[in-house]
Enzyme design. Structure first.
Site, short mmCIF file in Angstrom:
data_model
loop_
_atom_site.label_atom_id
_atom_site.label_comp_id
_atom_site.label_asym_id
_atom_site.label_seq_id
_atom_site.Cartn_x
_atom_site.Cartn_y
_atom_site.Cartn_z
N ASP A 84 13.02 -40.50 21.23
CA ASP A 84 14.29 -39.82 20.96
C ASP A 84 15.17 -40.62 19.99
O ASP A 84 15.07 -41.84 19.92
CB ASP A 84 15.02 -39.63 22.30
CG ASP A 84 16.08 -38.55 22.22
OD1 ASP A 84 16.18 -37.87 21.17
OD2 ASP A 84 16.83 -38.39 23.19
N ARG B 11 18.05 -35.56 8.64
CA ARG B 11 17.34 -35.82 9.91
C ARG B 11 15.84 -36.08 9.73
O ARG B 11 15.25 -36.90 10.41
CB ARG B 11 17.53 -34.61 10.85
CG ARG B 11 18.94 -34.39 11.31
CD ARG B 11 19.04 -33.09 12.11
NE ARG B 11 18.13 -33.09 13.25
CZ ARG B 11 18.38 -33.71 14.39
NH1 ARG B 11 19.50 -34.37 14.57
NH2 ARG B 11 17.50 -33.66 15.37
N HIS C 146 12.54 -38.49 11.38
CA HIS C 146 11.24 -38.08 11.92
C HIS C 146 10.10 -38.77 11.16
O HIS C 146 9.11 -39.19 11.74
CB HIS C 146 11.09 -36.56 11.82
CG HIS C 146 12.06 -35.80 12.67
ND1 HIS C 146 12.35 -36.14 13.97
CD2 HIS C 146 12.83 -34.71 12.39
CE1 HIS C 146 13.25 -35.29 14.46
NE2 HIS C 146 13.57 -34.43 13.53
N SER D 240 8.92 -30.33 21.91
CA SER D 240 9.09 -29.65 23.20
C SER D 240 9.20 -28.14 23.00
O SER D 240 9.41 -27.67 21.88
CB SER D 240 10.35 -30.16 23.89
OG SER D 240 11.50 -29.68 23.21
N GLU E 11 11.63 -26.50 23.84
CA GLU E 11 13.02 -26.28 23.42
C GLU E 11 13.22 -26.58 21.94
O GLU E 11 14.14 -26.05 21.31
CB GLU E 11 13.97 -27.14 24.27
CG GLU E 11 14.05 -26.76 25.75
CD GLU E 11 12.79 -27.08 26.56
OE1 GLU E 11 12.07 -28.04 26.21
OE2 GLU E 11 12.51 -26.34 27.53
N LEU F 160 -9.03 -45.21 24.23
CA LEU F 160 -7.64 -44.83 24.53
C LEU F 160 -7.59 -43.31 24.50
O LEU F 160 -8.16 -42.69 23.61
CB LEU F 160 -6.69 -45.41 23.46
CG LEU F 160 -5.26 -44.85 23.45
CD1 LEU F 160 -4.50 -45.25 24.71
CD2 LEU F 160 -4.48 -45.33 22.22
C1 FPP Z 1 13.61 -36.66 18.90
O1 FPP Z 1 14.58 -37.06 17.97
C2 FPP Z 1 12.35 -36.49 18.24
C3 FPP Z 1 11.71 -35.30 18.06
C4 FPP Z 1 12.19 -33.99 18.50
C5 FPP Z 1 10.45 -35.26 17.36
C6 FPP Z 1 9.58 -36.42 17.69
C7 FPP Z 1 8.54 -36.50 16.73
C8 FPP Z 1 8.20 -37.62 16.07
C9 FPP Z 1 8.76 -38.95 16.22
C10 FPP Z 1 7.09 -37.55 15.18
C11 FPP Z 1 5.86 -37.98 15.93
C12 FPP Z 1 4.81 -37.19 15.46
C13 FPP Z 1 3.59 -37.61 15.29
C14 FPP Z 1 2.71 -36.73 14.57
C15 FPP Z 1 3.09 -38.91 15.78
P1 FPP Z 1 15.82 -36.09 17.78
O2 FPP Z 1 15.58 -35.30 16.55
O3 FPP Z 1 16.03 -35.29 19.02
O4 FPP Z 1 16.96 -37.11 17.55
P2 FPP Z 1 18.49 -36.91 17.95
O5 FPP Z 1 18.55 -36.76 19.43
O6 FPP Z 1 19.11 -38.16 17.47
O7 FPP Z 1 18.95 -35.70 17.22
#
Ligand code: FPP
Length: 240
Positions: A17, A30, A34, A62, A64, A128
């Site tokens: 997160d 944003r 990612h 998710s 959501e 793994l």
């Molecule tokens: C939460 O940050 C993150 C996500 C919703 C996406 C997570 C995905 C990745 C880190 C990419 C991983 C993917 C692979 C293919 C390994 P947020 O956007 O909710 O952050 P915020 O709460 O600060 O808005």
């Protein structure tokens, strides 16, 4: 930092997160968060492999998350596709078994096919198990399992009194996997957010203020060390 190799968790789950907040702090869109998040995920996957932890589950998308702006969802898909294309070689070399938990069928056909291709190409490996939670929601998972069991009851394939935890687990996405021993969530949020809610009944939680794009191997070791200091009672009395 000295980890006890005999007390490592068998299954680590991570809520990655804080990508958006990290990017905003840098004055970036944003998606940059990612993008960097994927690089961090790769490092943590490799570290998990190096340590010999058998299962790692990453919450990548998710149920959501579908509600996010279309551009962000599309950008996340692109990152996922690039990850799958560029990492297959590494997964094979390291004998990592890639699996998806969640509703793959929610994704566009090309992504579904890529996911299935990588699952198939790595199914024989077990150094793994890397589970990617995609279009995953814990409540949806429990409801799906319940419906499938109800169908079996209707067809007289199972009696209601026979339904127990062991049987119920067979209908979850995580069938055959141990429950997570440790769940890490970054960015200071202290919630489970519908992640592995059935499986985390006795999981140890570790929260850190660090946002996912800044999560390092050292932070990971700190979480593992914290886990090793916990006394796990599973509801029983602990004898000193
Ligand atoms: C939460 O940050 C993150 C996500 C919703 C996406 C997570 C995905 C990745 C880190 C990419 C991983 C993917 C692979 C293919 C390994 P947020 O956007 O909710 O952050 P915020 O709460 O600060 O808005």
């Amino acid at each position: 930092m000295i980890l006890d190799p005999f007390k490592l968790p068998k299954h680590v789950a991570i809520i990655m997160d804080g990508n958006g907040r990290w990017a905003k702090k840098q004055g970036l869109p944003r998606i940059f968060g990612h993008q960097r998040g994927v690089e961090v995920a790769k490092k943590i996957i490799n570290k998990t492999w190096e340590l010999g932890i058998p299962v790692l589950t990453l919450f990548a998308f998710s149920k959501e998350n579908w509600e996010r702006p279309k551009e962000e969802v599309t950008a996340l898909f692109e990152l996922l596709k690039n990850y799958l294309d560029s990492e297959l070689k590494n997964l094979k070399e390291k004998e990592i078994n890639f699996r998806v938990i969640g509703d793959k069928e929610d994704f566009p056909k090309d992504i579904q096919e890529k996911l299935e291709f990588v699952e198939k190409a790595t199914e024989k490996y077990n150094r793994l198990i890397l589970c990617m939670a995609l279009s995953y929601g814990g409540r949806a998972e429990i409801l799906k399992a319940t419906k499938q069991i109800a169908e079996k009851v209707k067809k007289n394939e199972i009696e209601p009194f026979e339904i127990n935890e062991e049987i119920f687990r067979k209908f979850l996405y995580t069938k055959n996997l141990p429950d997570p021993d440790l769940l890490i969530r970054t960015s200071g949020e202290m919630r489970i957010s519908n992640f592995l809610i059935f499986q985390s009944a006795y999981t140890e939680f570790y929260f850190t203020e660090v946002c996912w794009p800044e999560f390092t191997e050292e932070e990971y070791l700190k979480a593992l060390l914290s886990y090793q200091k916990r006394i796990r009672k599973f509801g029983k009395v602990y004898e000193f």
